[in-house]
Design an enzyme around this catalytic site. Structure first.
Site, PDB file in Angstrom:
ATOM      1  N   ARG A 116      -4.753   0.567   4.058  1.00  0.00           N
ATOM      2  CA  ARG A 116      -5.602  -0.628   4.087  1.00  0.00           C
ATOM      3  C   ARG A 116      -6.998  -0.371   4.634  1.00  0.00           C
ATOM      4  NH1 ARG A 116      -1.856  -3.305   8.064  1.00  0.00           N
ATOM      5  NH2 ARG A 116      -0.893  -1.252   7.986  1.00  0.00           N
ATOM      6  N   HIS A 155     -10.219   2.299   8.298  1.00  0.00           N
ATOM      7  CA  HIS A 155      -9.074   2.214   7.387  1.00  0.00           C
ATOM      8  C   HIS A 155      -7.876   2.913   8.003  1.00  0.00           C
ATOM      9  CE1 HIS A 155      -8.862   6.429   5.877  1.00  0.00           C
ATOM     10  NE2 HIS A 155     -10.142   6.438   6.170  1.00  0.00           N
ATOM     11  N   CYS A 156      -6.683   2.546   7.526  1.00  0.00           N
ATOM     12  CA  CYS A 156      -5.463   3.226   7.933  1.00  0.00           C
ATOM     13  C   CYS A 156      -4.891   3.908   6.691  1.00  0.00           C
ATOM     14  CB  CYS A 156      -4.470   2.242   8.552  1.00  0.00           C
ATOM     15  SG  CYS A 156      -4.005   0.881   7.467  1.00  0.00           S
ATOM     16  N   VAL A 157      -3.593   4.104   6.631  1.00  0.00           N
ATOM     17  CA  VAL A 157      -2.990   4.841   5.514  1.00  0.00           C
ATOM     18  C   VAL A 157      -3.117   4.099   4.194  1.00  0.00           C
ATOM     19  CG1 VAL A 157      -0.840   5.846   4.631  1.00  0.00           C
ATOM     20  CG2 VAL A 157      -1.370   5.969   7.069  1.00  0.00           C
TER      21      VAL A 157
END
Length: 466
Positions: free
Chosen positions: A30, A26-28
């Site tokens: 999504r 995951h990112c910030v």
């Protein structure tokens, strides 16, 4: 089972079950999946889940927009339920690369290089914006603020120094990220990048005005002692060469001698090749690219503005927008400013405005709430929730945003609006624009606030009547 656990289970089912997940991270905002078969995804079921604010596929990855803060909790629950080991972004990238064609791989490579250094560049852009306010004449007074209040002059000087650092040593940043991407030692990438802007070299920005170009005599071959400040292509190609040489030597040389031999040989060979061939050739190519882009906008600024302003948002969907970051940096290095990035800022605002207008059309409370929050996010430079959560779901909103962005792009292109740096691509974007262009840029902002809003409401009304 709690509501969150149940919804995470619904997400897993909607993307084809745990057996369809090759890797996940995951990112910030999504969840990022490498899926075995994206055809198994039930997008309608996925986007009906309260936690999900949108979804899309790009660069071989299937991404689910969750939102800042919440995404970390959802990811941990997803790992717990599926038994999929926590993966790094690199793991997911490698797992997803098998789905990419050569062009997508090239675009992805550029994205992998430039995204890690983007925070430094955006920070520099914001600080340069503050410096612009302090030093630009005609903003608050006829004279610059530091001339009216001289006590602020040294503060402005320090801010300018801090802001310019990322651009002065840009090859060092690119070298670190590119060598890391190509499988070499990031530390050698930093040294390579800084080597290309060493103070003993003629500064690239003074190359055109120099009366005499200093040279080295290498075995009868004259090599110009020129630096590559603000240049992108020389350090990109040199980083690739360095990485391949280093990897080759590490396989060839026994472990006991690697510390003594690998780094010195790698840097020496790469350095010689860079100054003799890579630098001059890519410097010339970079100038050709810059001249071509500038020429298009000089000859037909309205056409260039319409095309780039209108196509930027669709490029985001494909991931190809990352390639233009390199062009922006090349323009800034060669001409002192970029006319492309201001259109990016306006495109983001247009997407936010279209999402905001949807709040007055939609009746579903979840979507109305998503419209408001995603609009705020887009106005601050992060458009994924607005684009993928709202506008693309209702295509007329996305089209409205594109039309507004194209009109605004054409207008500011005609006016010659430029940015000396890359900043936050939303409402704060004016800080990164040359102060003398603020008036035209603000008119562009009005266009991307009014046009997408009115068109979205109009298209929404027509759709209801049908």
């Amino acid at each position: 089972m709690s509501v969150d656990q149940k919804q995470v289970n619904q997400i897993i089912d909607a993307i084809g079950g745990k057996d369809n997940i090759s890797a996940a991270t995951h990112c910030v905002t999504r969840l990022r999946f490498a899926l075995a078969d994206e055809g198994k995804v039930d997008k309608e079921a996925l986007e009906s889940i309260d936690l999900v604010k949108g979804s899309f596929s790009t660069n071989g990855q299937f991404q689910v927009v969750i939102g800042q803060g919440t995404v970390d909790k959802v990811y941990k629950e997803l790992v717990s339920q599926t038994g999929v080991g926590e993966a790094s972004k690199d793991d997911v990238k490698k797992a997803s690369e098998k789905h990419l064609n050569p062009l997508q791989r090239a675009i992805k490579t550029l994205a992998d290089i430039f995204i890690p250094i983007l925070p430094a560049i955006v920070t520099a852009g914001l600080l340069m914006g503050i410096n612009n306010i302090l030093t630009g004449p005609g903003i608050f007074f006829d004279e610059a603020l530091i001339e009216v209040y001289p006590q602020w002059a040294d503060v402005a000087s320090i801010i300018n120094l801090i802001a310019n650092t990322a651009f002065v040593f840009l090859p060092g940043l690119i070298g670190w990220s590119a060598v890391n991407r190509f499988g070499g030692s990031p530390l050698l990438g930093i040294v390579l990048g800084l080597m290309l802007v060493h103070p003993d070299l003629l500064n690239a920005w003074g190359y055109g005005a120099a009366e005499e170009i200093p040279t080295w005599n290498l075995f009868g071959l004259e090599v110009q002692k020129v630096g590559y400040q603000g240049q992108v292509l020389p350090v990109l190609l040199a980083s690739y060469v360095l990485s391949k040489i280093e990897v080759f030597l590490r396989k060839l040389i026994p472990d006991a001698f690697q510390l003594l031999l690998v780094a010195p040989i790698t840097l020496l060979v790469t350095g010689l090749v860079s100054f003799i061939a890579i630098g001059p050739i890519t410097f010339a190519i970079g100038n050709v690219i810059t001249d071509a882009v500038v020429g298009i906008f000089n000859v037909a600024p309205i056409v260039g503005g319409l095309i780039y302003g209108g196509l930027y948002a669709p490029l985001v969907i494909t991931g190809m927008h990352h390639t233009f970051l390199a062009v922006d940096l090349q323009l800034i290095g060669n001409t002192g400013g970029t006319f492309l990035w201001p259109m990016v800022a306006l495109s983001n605002i247009a997407q936010g405005t279209a999402a905001l207008a949807m709040m007055f059309i939609l009746k579903d409370e979840k979507l109305k709430s998503l419209s408001i929050t995603s609009a705020v996010s887009a106005y601050l430079g992060i458009t994924e929730p607005a684009m993928f959560g709202v506008n693309l779901r209702f295509r007329f909103a996305f089209i409205s945003a594109i039309i507004g962005s194209a009109i605004a792009g054409a207008f500011i292109s005609i006016q010659g609006v430029k940015a000396p740096s890359i900043g936050v691509g939303g409402l704060p974007g004016f800080l990164s624009i040359f102060p003398e262009n603020w008036g035209s840029f603000f008119i562009g902002m009005i266009i991307v606030i009014v046009v997408p809003f009115v068109l979205t409401l109009l298209f929404g009304k027509i759709r209801k009547e049908k």
